[in-house]
Motif scaffolding. Structure first.
Motif, short mmCIF file in Angstrom:
data_model
loop_
_atom_site.label_atom_id
_atom_site.label_comp_id
_atom_site.label_asym_id
_atom_site.label_seq_id
_atom_site.Cartn_x
_atom_site.Cartn_y
_atom_site.Cartn_z
N PHE A 67 -1.32 44.04 4.13
CA PHE A 67 -0.95 42.77 3.50
C PHE A 67 -2.21 41.93 3.28
O PHE A 67 -3.25 42.20 3.88
CB PHE A 67 0.05 41.99 4.36
CG PHE A 67 -0.45 41.65 5.73
CD1 PHE A 67 -0.25 42.51 6.79
CD2 PHE A 67 -1.15 40.47 5.96
CE1 PHE A 67 -0.72 42.20 8.05
CE2 PHE A 67 -1.62 40.14 7.22
CZ PHE A 67 -1.41 41.02 8.27
N GLY A 68 -2.08 40.96 2.39
CA GLY A 68 -3.18 40.03 2.16
C GLY A 68 -4.15 40.46 1.07
O GLY A 68 -5.11 39.76 0.79
N GLY A 97 -4.39 37.92 -2.04
CA GLY A 97 -5.17 36.72 -1.83
C GLY A 97 -6.66 36.99 -1.89
O GLY A 97 -7.46 36.10 -2.22
N ARG A 131 -2.55 32.14 -0.58
CA ARG A 131 -1.61 33.06 0.08
C ARG A 131 -0.17 32.73 -0.33
O ARG A 131 0.24 31.58 -0.28
CB ARG A 131 -1.72 32.93 1.59
CG ARG A 131 -3.08 33.30 2.16
CD ARG A 131 -3.34 34.75 2.05
NE ARG A 131 -4.43 35.18 2.91
CZ ARG A 131 -5.02 36.36 2.83
NH1 ARG A 131 -4.66 37.20 1.89
NH2 ARG A 131 -5.98 36.68 3.66
N ARG A 132 0.56 33.78 -0.68
CA ARG A 132 1.93 33.57 -1.15
C ARG A 132 2.93 33.45 -0.01
O ARG A 132 4.05 33.00 -0.18
CB ARG A 132 2.37 34.76 -2.03
CG ARG A 132 1.67 34.83 -3.36
CD ARG A 132 2.20 36.01 -4.12
NE ARG A 132 2.13 37.22 -3.32
CZ ARG A 132 2.97 38.25 -3.44
NH1 ARG A 132 3.95 38.20 -4.30
NH2 ARG A 132 2.82 39.32 -2.69
#
Ligand SMILES: Nc1ncnc2c1ncn2[C@@H]1O[C@@H]2COP(=O)(O)O[C@H]2[C@H]1O
Length: 511
Positions: free
Chosen positions: A275-276, A279, A286-287
């Motif tokens: 994840f990440g 971004g 960040r969502r």
């Protein structure tokens, strides 16, 4: 000289008041309480105020001390003298006798103790800071089996420490942690290759192209965090992206991630997920928030390493490849490039080996899959218990197995074994048994069949629907768990399913 203290406005404003008028004076005055302390004090002050003596003094210190210890000590001394300054000044200029009084009062002893205490506290703080994010997992009673042999060709002893490659269950092995502690430029090619091999267990890592995997192995660092640690905060700028090696995280919409602990069905990511990345690669914030649900081990890629090692270019190459793939498809003929790029950034490449299950039930799947390389088969699970032919065939076999006169049939494998054998031959990698049982169990539950009932069947009471042909010659009893089907009872063991191929999806097609 490295010192951050003079830059701090607080230190600057206090420094003139705190400093004694001259170095020699202060060092002479401090005599009796200890030779070492006095000379140290003199040296430090000299290095602060006398530029010419600085070089000379530095030469007597080690490289380490110069770079790390000196600024701290200056700061400490200033700090201490800020507090005690006025008294010291007075004593120096006015009454020499006051020093002995002060000595008697134990002021220097006290000063020295305070400095020592400050230093110890600092060391602890620094030490704990380092340990907070990285702990080597050590089993206290672990033996260290070293495997070594003499290599004739190389004329040397080769030693292999098996513990380097052994980790506590599920944890990243210590050897990998050691490699990941090194700066990217210090990692050797064999070390990168070793990491690359080890990380093949992570789906999201394995899905990247080989050059990208090797680049990732060069820059990844290791981190471990406990439950409730927020890894990524919604709305903030992203600096890293993460692969989960062990543990579980939750993705939440709130900023502090607390909803994950209240939600009975949070969105969870596990070992092998990442994840990440969004971004990091785009300037957007960040969502979502990502929070640890338990102790979790991460492999982290930081923004600066990402760009310094040109991972962005390799990611771009991958994305371009996907874009071209979609552009060729009839399905997206009417789509603009812009729209197609959106699809590229949202999609992920996933690799599957021969025989591996791609999807259990693609009708219920929330995603669309495009086959970019190779092909896959669409199979349908058939519950054989719903077939009258299978039902008849099973009872024939039961009768024949029980009939001692037909010895040849005794050696025949049971239908379950035959099915398993067929299954293993057809799909060597993936075992479908749990999936199959789950489906069947559901079907039986819907039909209201008895799943665990035991009945007694004797030779004369075989189901009538099967006709006289399969009547047992000798009376016998059959005792096994049975299930109900449309045609009568069937031994539970024989209630199996089979997959039949209904379609092959080729490269460029959609599932
Ligand atoms: N619904 C979701 N399911 C799984 N992961 C998600 C979901 N939404 C966001 N993420 C991940 O959470 C991350 C939050 O930071 P980023 O926006 O950088 O990247 C995001 C994705 O990697």
């Amino acid at each position: 000289m490295m010192s951050s203290a003079p830059e701090s406005p607080e230190a600057d404003s206090h420094l003139p008041e705190a400093a004694p008028p001259s170095v020699s004076e202060s060092s002479q005055e401090v005599d009796v309480t200890g030779e070492r302390w006095r000379s140290q004090l003199g040296v430090r002050w000299a290095s602060l105020h006398d530029g010419s003596s600085q070089h000379q003094l530095k030469e007597s210190e080690s490289e380490e001390e110069r770079e790390e210890d000196e600024p701290e000590e200056e700061e400490e001394l200033r700090g201490v003298f800020i507090h005690f300054g006025p008294q010291v000044k007075k004593s120096v200029h006015h009454k020499e006798m006051d020093w002995s009084k002060l000595k008697k009062l134990g002021l220097y002893r006290l000063t020295k103790d305070i400095i020592v205490m400050i230093r110890v506290c600092k060391m602890f703080r620094q030490g704990l800071g380092g340990f907070r994010e990285y702990q080597i997992i050590e089993t206290p009673h672990r033996k260290h089996p070293l495997f070594s042999f003499w290599d004739k060709r190389k004329q040397g002893r080769i030693t292999f420490d098996t513990m380097d490659f052994v980790a506590e269950e599920g944890h990243l092995p210590p050897r990998a942690i050691q490699i990941m502690q090194k700066l990217p430029s210090w990692r050797t090619e064999p070390e990168i290759q070793a990491l690359y091999n080890l990380l093949q267990v992570l789906n999201s890592y394995r899905n990247y192209s080989e050059p990208l995997q090797l680049l990732l192995a060069r820059v990844m660092r290791f981190e471990r965090f406990g439950r409730r640690r927020v890894m990524v905060k919604k709305g903030q700028r992203g600096n890293s992206f993460y692969f989960i090696y062990m543990g579980t995280v939750a993705v939440t919409e709130d900023e502090d991630g607390s909803s994950a602990f209240l939600d009975p069905h949070p969105t969870l990511l596990h070992k092998g997920d990442c994840f990440g990345e969004l971004g990091l690669m785009s300037p957007s914030v960040r969502r979502a928030t990502v929070v640890c649900m338990e102790e979790t081990e991460f492999l982290v890629v930081d923004r600066e390493d990402f760009f310094a090692n040109k991972l962005d270019q390799e990611f771009q190459k991958d994305a371009q490849h996907r874009f071209e793939f979609f552009r060729k498809m009839d399905l997206f003929e009417s789509w603009s490039d812009e729209k197609l790029w959106k699809l590229v950034t949202l999609g992920k490449v996933e690799k599957f080996s021969y025989g591996q299950l791609v999807l259990k039930d693609f009708i219920e799947s929330p995603s669309i899959m495009f086959v970019c390389k190779g092909s896959c088969e669409v199979l349908r699970l058939i519950d054989l218990g719903t077939s009258p032919f299978y039902y008849k065939w099973i009872w024939q076999h039961l009768e024949l197995i029980d009939d001692t006169s037909l010895k040849t049939h005794l050696n025949e494998p049971s239908p379950v074994e035959r099915f398993k054998e067929f299954q293993i031959k057809s799909y060597p990698v993936q075992d479908f048994s749990t999936l199959k049982l789950k489906h069947l169990q559901k079907a039986w539950e819907q039909q209201g069949s008895s799943f665990s009932r035991r009945i007694k069947t004797s030779g004369n009471t075989l189901p009538k629907t099967l006709g006289p042909k399969i009547k047992s010659r000798h009376p016998h009893s059959l005792e096994c768990p049975m299930i109900n089907t449309e045609y009568g009872e069937l031994p539970e063991e024989a209630a199996v399913g089979a997959y039949i191929k209904i379609h092959t999806v080729e490269e460029g097609e959609t599932v």
